[in-house]
Write an enzyme that holds these catalytic residues in place. Structure first.
Site, short mmCIF file in Angstrom:
data_model
loop_
_atom_site.label_atom_id
_atom_site.label_comp_id
_atom_site.label_asym_id
_atom_site.label_seq_id
_atom_site.Cartn_x
_atom_site.Cartn_y
_atom_site.Cartn_z
N HIS A 365 20.72 32.01 -98.19
CA HIS A 365 20.07 32.96 -97.29
C HIS A 365 20.33 34.41 -97.67
CE1 HIS A 365 19.35 29.38 -94.92
NE2 HIS A 365 18.38 30.08 -94.37
N ARG A 508 7.68 29.47 -88.38
CA ARG A 508 8.41 28.21 -88.49
C ARG A 508 9.50 28.18 -87.42
NH1 ARG A 508 11.44 26.92 -94.02
NH2 ARG A 508 12.93 28.44 -93.19
N ASN A 630 10.60 23.68 -102.03
CA ASN A 630 12.02 23.67 -102.37
C ASN A 630 12.67 22.35 -101.97
OD1 ASN A 630 11.52 26.28 -103.13
ND2 ASN A 630 12.71 27.23 -101.49
N ASP A 631 12.52 21.99 -100.68
CA ASP A 631 13.14 20.75 -100.21
C ASP A 631 12.38 19.52 -100.71
OD1 ASP A 631 15.52 21.22 -98.90
OD2 ASP A 631 14.57 21.75 -97.01
N CYS A 678 4.45 27.13 -99.53
CA CYS A 678 5.27 28.29 -99.19
C CYS A 678 6.65 28.25 -99.83
CB CYS A 678 5.40 28.43 -97.67
SG CYS A 678 6.10 26.99 -96.85
#
Length: 753
Positions: A365, A508, A630-631, A678
């Site tokens: 982050h 989100r 990403n995930d 995204c």
């Protein structure tokens, strides 16, 4: 020290007196070697200083031929002196000339001396030079004499490093002064030139020589006891430590804190005449020197634990204020072991030119916030905080993922030119701001921003982005000291919607858990946190938390269009449950006269592979989809994206990944369900080119990626790329990637990537 005339404490006092004499640096150093030789009853005392070119030069001597001063030079690995410099370990010999590393220098006249004792001049674990004493007899130096000479060397090192021997510094290299290039991982694009600011500045030990040894021993013991108690208390509060890994780190620190050998070495340093804090610094410098030279990665990793322990002790002895709180220079480059997004946001906006971290990957982050702020950043730089001092010149290359500490003129000039070229390129991108992102064959591609902070919304006008494709709401929670109230959340969302200027914002819901820990919430210990209780799972199990956020969003919209998406959806049923909560909140607000958003669209993030096998169903149920690449890639390939050992074992342009992306695009488009990518790959021109070829028409990315992506889109023939990918995928086998083929296509067709 039996052979000494007055003992080490007397020597240290005489050294301090010598430093006060109004003479030249060379005369001062000449006086120092005479004092040391007399104190240890040695016939020779010499000081060798490590220069910028990695050469050890004889700078002063008592006993050897004076003509050899500044004439005798050794490589950093040559002779006994070089051996001490390279190993950072003391060396005591009764007959030095029989040692295999002995290197005879006839100009010194040292052939008549046999006994030899040398110790490294260390500071922060780095070698500044070597201090030696010699005798004609074949004598054995005692442990007390070695300890005393190490203490003397520590004081001499501080004098050199602090400028008290001004004049040496222009020729002497300290490892603190040599240029250093270190590689890490690019976290945030860009290049920053500036000067080092340590996020947690090293505590400065100002008083080195003890006035009362007994009092210093008592201070040391009291500080150790206090630190031990504090660490014991942290370990006992196991429910608040978090992961097993966190507890293991604290247990390791506790083990070091109770190590009797470590305590004994510090007490011996105090007994030799140092203050308690100087003793801590000396022992830690010795530890650091040894560990920096270890090839075993486990032992090198323990350096952090020892540094942490030493810093705790120093804070207990001299207080945290000793680090100083000087204002940031205008071109500050922040260097830290690790830091969270809140700590980064504490720094004044506009003062930071770059960030260097020992820990933290591209999806951490702090990296996300750095990208949002447009600050170049490099992470996973081993021992970054030990490579530099506050004020050092430094270059952060957030493109190549490397840093240059104390760069030479050629490197600095090269990077300055690179910055100028990037600035001109940015001007070209700004000229494209109002140009629609349409390919050469007429395909419209929506380019949106990823955002998490209000400051991100200012980039909408700067870049010409069509909207915010991903608004990460958890950053508000992560930078707060307590759970934001419903009113605080509503205020933030209202400001965000107003700042968007009417452009669509896809919000989100709270994506916490896994590696995203809120500081004020107890975390469950989980074996696999990335696969555990996180994101929508927390929202469905603790509906009050989700309802509060949804209510704040619905109120903040005030009749405007609203797009809400739910993260980590693994089944269609989870999405339906979340939608039912939204419907209940809408009904509640309608009963109380609130103006509901029009329209209110609900979407799901496609990032759990199970959803690939329900793609038709979720495309029918959801108003839109967003691919969290990403995930999705992490779970699809069973690869921890934060683990450097395995993170590069997959390629998003490999056959398995491309088939997954093509499946999502085809089924979503067939169902008339808008779909956006995204994740990180949406902001990389080559990967984005492949996504467009697979059928994606909406991408969301960091602000810095908008310009390069638009330039790529304007030069692209989407149909041609689609045909190229389709033809190639029919013959691709496992392990192959389209990256070389697409790179060649872009080069041959003038597509900037």
């Amino acid at each position: 020290m039996p052979a000494a005339l007055g003992g080490p404490r007397l020597l240290l006092r005489r050294l301090r007196e010598a430093m006060a004499e109004p003479v030249s640096p060379q005369a001062r150093l000449d006086r120092i070697v005479v004092l040391i030789a007399a104190n240890v009853v040695a016939e020779v005392c010499s000081v060798y200083v490590l220069r910028d070119d990695n050469i050890l030069e004889l700078f002063a001597t008592e006993g050897l031929n004076r003509e050899a001063v500044h004439l005798t030079r050794l490589r950093a690995d040559e002779g006994l002196v070089g051996l001490i410099a390279s190993t950072a370990e003391p060396l005591a010999l009764s007959d030095a000339q029989k040692h295999p590393a002995f290197s005879y220098r006839p100009e010194t006249g040292e052939e008549i001396y046999h006994a030899f004792l040398g110790v490294p001049l260390l500071r922060a674990g780095h070698t500044l030079g070597v201090l030696t004493v010699q005798n004609k007899t074949y004598r054995v130096y005692s442990e007390e004499e070695i300890e005393a000479l190490q203490t003397t060397a520590m004081v001499l090192s501080e004098m050199i490093a602090s400028g008290e021997l001004d004049g040496l510094g222009s020729q002497a290299s300290t490892a603190n002064r040599r240029p250093v290039m270190a590689r890490g991982v690019a976290l945030s694009d860009g290049i920053g030139l500036g000067h080092v600011v340590l996020h947690e500045p090293r505590l400065v030990v100002k008083t080195l020589i003890a006035e009362n040894v007994d009092r210093e021993v008592a201070r040391l013991d009291a500080a150790i006891e206090g630190v031990r108690s504090a660490i014991d208390a942290l370990v006992e509060r196991g429910d608040r430590i978090g992961t097993a890994e966190s507890r293991e780190v604290l247990e390791t620190v506790r083990m070091f804190a109770h190590d009797q050998g470590w305590l004994r070495r510090m007490r011996e340093a105090v007994a030799s005449g140092l203050t308690a804090e100087a003793a801590v610094e000396r022992v830690q410098s010795d530890n650091r020197a040894r560990m920096l030279r270890q090839s075993d990665p486990y032992l090198r990793e323990r350096l952090h634990d020892l540094d942490d322990l030493a810093n705790r002790l120093l804070r207990a002895l001299i207080g945290p204020g000793a680090a100083g709180t000087a204002p940031l220079p205008e071109n500050a480059i922040l260097v830290a072991r690790t830091m969270g997004p809140a700590a980064l946001l504490d720094y004044e906006a506009g003062t930071l030119r770059g960030i260097v971290l020992e820990e933290g990957g591209p999806t951490s982050h702090v990296a996300i916030v750095a990208r949002a702020l447009g600050i170049p950043a490099v992470g996973e730089v081993e021992n970054a905080t030990a490579l530099c001092e506050s004020g050092d010149a430094i270059i952060v290359d957030g493109v190549a993922g490397e840093i240059h500490v104390r760069p030479g003129p050629e490197i600095e000039s090269s990077y300055a030119e690179m910055v100028r070229l990037r600035a001109r390129r940015q001007e070209q991108y700004r000229a494209l701001r109002d140009v629609p992102a349409i390919t050469r064959d007429g395909v419209k591609v929506g380019l949106n921003l990823n955002a998490g902070l209000l400051i991100d919304f200012s980039h909408l006008d700067e870049t010409g982005a069509e909207g915010v494709g991903l608004f990460r709401t958890e950053l508000q929670f992560m930078v707060a000291q307590r759970m934001p109230s419903a009113a605080e959340q509503q205020a933030l969302y209202s400001q965000a919607f107003a700042a968007s200027g009417g452009r669509p914002v896809t919000v989100r819901t709270l994506d916490i858990g896994g590696d995203k820990i809120l500081p004020y919430m107890a975390k469950l210990e989980e074996e696999n946190p990335a696969l555990g209780w996180r994101a929508i799972r927390i929202g469905l199990d603790r509906p009050a938390l989700l309802r509060m956020q949804l209510r704040a969003l619905l109120k903040a919209a005030e009749g405007r269009p609203l797009k809400i998406m739910f993260p980590m959806v693994a089944t269609v049923h989870e999405f339906v449950q979340a939608r039912e909560i939204v419907d209940r909140e809408k009904a509640h607000l309608a009963r109380h006269g609130y103006k509901l958003p029009q329209p209110c669209e609900l979407g799901a993030m496609v990032e759990v592979p199970s959803l690939l096998f329900q793609i038709d169903e979720i495309a029918r149920e959801a108003d839109f989809l967003s691919v969290g690449s990403n995930d999705l890639m992490q779970f699809l390939f069973a690869v921890d994206r934060e683990n450097r050992r395995v993170a590069d074992r997959f390629d998003p342009l490999s056959v398995a990944a491309l088939r997954a992306f093509r499946l999502i695009a085809e089924r979503a488009n067939a169902a008339g369900c808008p779909v956006t990518v995204c994740g990180e790959i949406g902001g990389r021109p080559l990967d984005a080119m492949a996504l467009i070829g697979l059928g994606f028409r909406n991408l969301s990315m960091s602000p810095a990626a908008i310009g390069p992506l638009k330039a790529m889109v304007l030069s692209l023939d989407a149909g041609e790329v689609a045909r190229l990918i389709e033809a190639e995928m029919t013959t691709m086998h496992d392990g192959q990637t389209l990256r070389p083929l697409l790179t060649a296509y872009a080069r041959d067709n003038g597509v900037p990537i």
